[in-house]
Scaffold this motif. Structure first.
Motif, PDB file in Angstrom:
ATOM      1  N   ALA A  57     -16.381  26.078  20.704  1.00 47.45           N
ATOM      2  CA  ALA A  57     -15.305  26.817  19.980  1.00 47.45           C
ATOM      3  C   ALA A  57     -14.201  25.956  20.105  1.00 47.45           C
ATOM      4  O   ALA A  57     -14.183  24.799  20.786  1.00 47.45           O
ATOM      5  CB  ALA A  57     -15.268  28.267  20.879  1.00 47.45           C
ATOM      6  N   LEU A  58     -13.027  26.291  19.694  1.00 44.83           N
ATOM      7  CA  LEU A  58     -11.678  25.745  19.515  1.00 44.83           C
ATOM      8  C   LEU A  58     -10.953  26.630  20.370  1.00 44.83           C
ATOM      9  O   LEU A  58     -10.862  28.020  20.019  1.00 44.83           O
ATOM     10  CB  LEU A  58     -11.300  25.204  18.525  1.00 44.83           C
ATOM     11  CG  LEU A  58     -12.372  24.240  17.583  1.00 44.83           C
ATOM     12  CD1 LEU A  58     -11.875  24.330  16.090  1.00 44.83           C
ATOM     13  CD2 LEU A  58     -12.541  23.034  18.367  1.00 44.83           C
ATOM     14  N   CYS A  59      -9.775  26.043  21.034  1.00 48.40           N
ATOM     15  CA  CYS A  59      -8.840  26.713  21.702  1.00 48.40           C
ATOM     16  C   CYS A  59      -7.227  26.368  21.467  1.00 48.40           C
ATOM     17  O   CYS A  59      -7.344  25.236  21.537  1.00 48.40           O
ATOM     18  CB  CYS A  59      -9.024  26.843  23.060  1.00 48.40           C
ATOM     19  SG  CYS A  59      -7.663  27.708  24.281  1.00 48.40           S
ATOM     20  N   ASP A  60      -6.509  27.204  21.005  1.00 47.16           N
ATOM     21  CA  ASP A  60      -5.149  26.616  20.435  1.00 47.16           C
ATOM     22  C   ASP A  60      -4.615  26.989  21.819  1.00 47.16           C
ATOM     23  O   ASP A  60      -4.308  27.914  22.350  1.00 47.16           O
ATOM     24  CB  ASP A  60      -4.585  27.373  19.446  1.00 47.16           C
ATOM     25  CG  ASP A  60      -5.244  27.207  18.115  1.00 47.16           C
ATOM     26  OD1 ASP A  60      -5.408  26.218  18.008  1.00 47.16           O
ATOM     27  OD2 ASP A  60      -5.628  28.252  17.279  1.00 47.16           O
ATOM     28  N   THR A  61      -3.873  25.742  22.362  1.00 48.85           N
ATOM     29  CA  THR A  61      -3.043  25.570  23.409  1.00 48.85           C
ATOM     30  C   THR A  61      -1.530  25.063  23.101  1.00 48.85           C
ATOM     31  O   THR A  61      -1.311  24.438  22.148  1.00 48.85           O
ATOM     32  CB  THR A  61      -3.685  24.794  24.773  1.00 48.85           C
ATOM     33  OG1 THR A  61      -3.637  23.375  24.361  1.00 48.85           O
ATOM     34  CG2 THR A  61      -4.973  25.491  24.941  1.00 48.85           C
ATOM     35  N   GLU A  62      -0.749  25.096  24.194  1.00 54.65           N
ATOM     36  CA  GLU A  62       0.841  24.259  24.045  1.00 54.65           C
ATOM     37  C   GLU A  62       0.376  22.842  23.825  1.00 54.65           C
ATOM     38  O   GLU A  62       1.272  22.246  23.445  1.00 54.65           O
ATOM     39  CB  GLU A  62       1.641  24.751  25.292  1.00 54.65           C
ATOM     40  CG  GLU A  62       1.113  24.251  26.538  1.00 54.65           C
ATOM     41  CD  GLU A  62       0.061  25.345  27.237  1.00 54.65           C
ATOM     42  OE1 GLU A  62      -0.453  24.961  28.353  1.00 54.65           O
ATOM     43  OE2 GLU A  62      -0.185  26.483  26.712  1.00 54.65           O
ATOM     44  N   ARG A  63      -0.945  22.255  24.271  1.00 54.14           N
ATOM     45  CA  ARG A  63      -0.982  20.894  24.071  1.00 54.14           C
ATOM     46  C   ARG A  63      -1.804  20.640  22.917  1.00 54.14           C
ATOM     47  O   ARG A  63      -1.999  19.318  22.632  1.00 54.14           O
ATOM     48  CB  ARG A  63      -2.023  20.484  25.366  1.00 54.14           C
ATOM     49  CG  ARG A  63      -1.344  20.729  26.590  1.00 54.14           C
ATOM     50  CD  ARG A  63      -2.331  20.264  27.824  1.00 54.14           C
ATOM     51  NE  ARG A  63      -3.559  21.109  27.512  1.00 54.14           N
ATOM     52  CZ  ARG A  63      -3.461  22.171  28.529  1.00 54.14           C
ATOM     53  NH1 ARG A  63      -2.351  22.778  28.850  1.00 54.14           N
ATOM     54  NH2 ARG A  63      -4.808  22.696  28.553  1.00 54.14           N
ATOM     55  N   GLY A  64      -2.146  21.456  22.157  1.00 51.17           N
ATOM     56  CA  GLY A  64      -2.622  21.386  20.837  1.00 51.17           C
ATOM     57  C   GLY A  64      -4.092  22.146  20.788  1.00 51.17           C
ATOM     58  O   GLY A  64      -4.450  23.052  21.721  1.00 51.17           O
ATOM     59  N   VAL A  65      -4.980  21.653  19.938  1.00 47.69           N
ATOM     60  CA  VAL A  65      -6.147  22.307  19.686  1.00 47.69           C
ATOM     61  C   VAL A  65      -7.101  21.873  20.889  1.00 47.69           C
ATOM     62  O   VAL A  65      -7.070  20.529  20.691  1.00 47.69           O
ATOM     63  CB  VAL A  65      -6.688  22.196  18.455  1.00 47.69           C
ATOM     64  CG1 VAL A  65      -8.187  22.604  18.335  1.00 47.69           C
ATOM     65  CG2 VAL A  65      -6.060  22.938  17.458  1.00 47.69           C
ATOM     66  N   GLU A  66      -7.857  22.502  21.681  1.00 47.27           N
ATOM     67  CA  GLU A  66      -8.901  21.819  22.563  1.00 47.27           C
ATOM     68  C   GLU A  66     -10.231  22.376  22.326  1.00 47.27           C
ATOM     69  O   GLU A  66     -10.551  23.486  22.075  1.00 47.27           O
ATOM     70  CB  GLU A  66      -8.374  22.265  24.077  1.00 47.27           C
ATOM     71  CG  GLU A  66      -7.167  21.639  24.279  1.00 47.27           C
ATOM     72  CD  GLU A  66      -6.585  21.985  26.036  1.00 47.27           C
ATOM     73  OE1 GLU A  66      -6.087  20.776  26.340  1.00 47.27           O
ATOM     74  OE2 GLU A  66      -6.865  22.972  26.288  1.00 47.27           O
ATOM     75  N   ARG A  67     -11.200  21.415  22.471  1.00 50.42           N
ATOM     76  CA  ARG A  67     -12.525  21.714  22.157  1.00 50.42           C
ATOM     77  C   ARG A  67     -13.238  22.267  23.475  1.00 50.42           C
ATOM     78  O   ARG A  67     -13.063  21.737  24.748  1.00 50.42           O
ATOM     79  CB  ARG A  67     -13.307  20.347  21.872  1.00 50.42           C
ATOM     80  CG  ARG A  67     -12.716  20.012  20.524  1.00 50.42           C
ATOM     81  CD  ARG A  67     -13.163  18.350  20.123  1.00 50.42           C
ATOM     82  NE  ARG A  67     -12.873  17.625  21.253  1.00 50.42           N
ATOM     83  CZ  ARG A  67     -11.651  16.813  21.403  1.00 50.42           C
ATOM     84  NH1 ARG A  67     -10.807  17.081  20.381  1.00 50.42           N
ATOM     85  NH2 ARG A  67     -11.412  16.020  22.502  1.00 50.42           N
ATOM     86  N   VAL A  68     -13.980  23.518  23.122  1.00 44.65           N
ATOM     87  CA  VAL A  68     -14.467  24.106  24.405  1.00 44.65           C
ATOM     88  C   VAL A  68     -16.119  24.143  24.402  1.00 44.65           C
ATOM     89  O   VAL A  68     -16.607  24.520  23.404  1.00 44.65           O
ATOM     90  CB  VAL A  68     -13.983  25.753  24.512  1.00 44.65           C
ATOM     91  CG1 VAL A  68     -14.658  26.402  25.522  1.00 44.65           C
ATOM     92  CG2 VAL A  68     -12.274  25.468  24.169  1.00 44.65           C
ATOM     93  N   GLN A  69     -16.555  23.764  25.602  1.00 45.10           N
ATOM     94  CA  GLN A  69     -18.178  24.095  25.784  1.00 45.10           C
ATOM     95  C   GLN A  69     -18.142  25.438  26.432  1.00 45.10           C
ATOM     96  O   GLN A  69     -17.542  25.437  27.501  1.00 45.10           O
ATOM     97  CB  GLN A  69     -18.626  22.582  26.712  1.00 45.10           C
ATOM     98  CG  GLN A  69     -19.995  22.863  26.850  1.00 45.10           C
ATOM     99  CD  GLN A  69     -20.790  21.403  27.362  1.00 45.10           C
ATOM    100  OE1 GLN A  69     -21.704  21.496  28.091  1.00 45.10           O
ATOM    101  NE2 GLN A  69     -20.054  20.335  27.044  1.00 45.10           N
ATOM    102  N   ASP A  95     -12.905  19.259  25.628  1.00 42.29           N
ATOM    103  CA  ASP A  95     -11.722  19.265  26.622  1.00 42.29           C
ATOM    104  C   ASP A  95     -11.981  20.128  27.941  1.00 42.29           C
ATOM    105  O   ASP A  95     -11.457  19.917  29.107  1.00 42.29           O
ATOM    106  CB  ASP A  95     -10.669  19.504  26.060  1.00 42.29           C
ATOM    107  CG  ASP A  95     -10.419  18.382  24.807  1.00 42.29           C
ATOM    108  OD1 ASP A  95     -10.197  17.391  24.934  1.00 42.29           O
ATOM    109  OD2 ASP A  95     -10.347  19.150  23.581  1.00 42.29           O
ATOM    110  N   ILE A  96     -12.577  21.360  27.566  1.00 38.76           N
ATOM    111  CA  ILE A  96     -12.798  22.496  28.582  1.00 38.76           C
ATOM    112  C   ILE A  96     -14.040  22.837  28.428  1.00 38.76           C
ATOM    113  O   ILE A  96     -14.660  22.835  27.490  1.00 38.76           O
ATOM    114  CB  ILE A  96     -11.685  23.560  28.311  1.00 38.76           C
ATOM    115  CG1 ILE A  96     -10.175  23.007  28.243  1.00 38.76           C
ATOM    116  CG2 ILE A  96     -11.847  24.847  29.248  1.00 38.76           C
ATOM    117  CD1 ILE A  96      -9.427  24.067  27.392  1.00 38.76           C
ATOM    118  N   VAL A  97     -14.530  23.629  29.787  1.00 43.11           N
ATOM    119  CA  VAL A  97     -15.711  24.170  29.942  1.00 43.11           C
ATOM    120  C   VAL A  97     -15.471  25.477  30.547  1.00 43.11           C
ATOM    121  O   VAL A  97     -14.694  25.620  31.313  1.00 43.11           O
ATOM    122  CB  VAL A  97     -17.088  23.177  30.624  1.00 43.11           C
ATOM    123  CG1 VAL A  97     -16.332  22.929  32.053  1.00 43.11           C
ATOM    124  CG2 VAL A  97     -18.154  23.809  30.752  1.00 43.11           C
TER     125      VAL A  97
END
Length: 155
Positions: A57-69, A95-97
């Motif tokens: 999935a993808l997550c919108d954060t203040e740092r931008g779009v992060e890729r999620v496992q 970027d994040i699990v």
């Protein structure tokens, strides 16, 4: 056009998986899909338009779009120690699990998040080279280094 709504199908999957385990003592391999569904819907994540290896999935954060496992773990016996998080794809570009914890009825009880940077640091400190190479981590260790992102304590 789909005959059933996805949320209804997932609810029935939970019910059937729990009943199957109670009846047979064996588990159905559905926790990964339930974890993805719950993480995406509970945290407002975005699904991928095109598949990316190791990214769910993808997550919108203040740092931008992060890729999620996303990983899921069903806890059937809280007294049982040594439970592990499923193998992490350390070579993938995420970027994040997230670890979605579920009870014996396959209902999500908590979601924990840790960055790839933090996770790699912890894995490098482990003394078991075989486990580190596979990205293996205990549920307890994952929870200790992660931030609980759902449910949030609003008190």
């Amino acid at each position: 056009m789909a005959v059933y709504k996805l949320d209804k199908l997932m609810a029935e999957t939970r019910r059937l998986a729990a009943e199957y385990r109670r009846s047979t003592g064996s588990t159905l391999p559905v926790s990964a899909e339930l974890a993805k569904f719950d993480a995406i819907s509970l945290l407002g994540l975005r699904t991928l338009d095109t598949p990316i290896s190791g990214v769910d999935a993808l997550c919108d954060t203040e740092r931008g779009v992060e890729r999620v496992q996303i990983k899921g773990r069903v806890i059937f016996d809280a007294k049982k120690t040594g439970q592990r998080v499923g193998q992490l794809n350390l070579d993938a570009d995420w970027d994040i699990v997230l670890l979605v914890m579920m009870d014996e009825d396959y209902q999500s009880t908590a979601i924990f998040s840790v960055s790839k940077t933090q996770l790699l640091k912890v894995l490098a400190e482990q003394h078991d080279a075989k486990s580190t190479a596979r990205g293996a981590l205990s549920v307890k260790k994952f929870q200790a280094i992660a931030e609980q992102v759902w449910p949030l304590d609003t008190a």
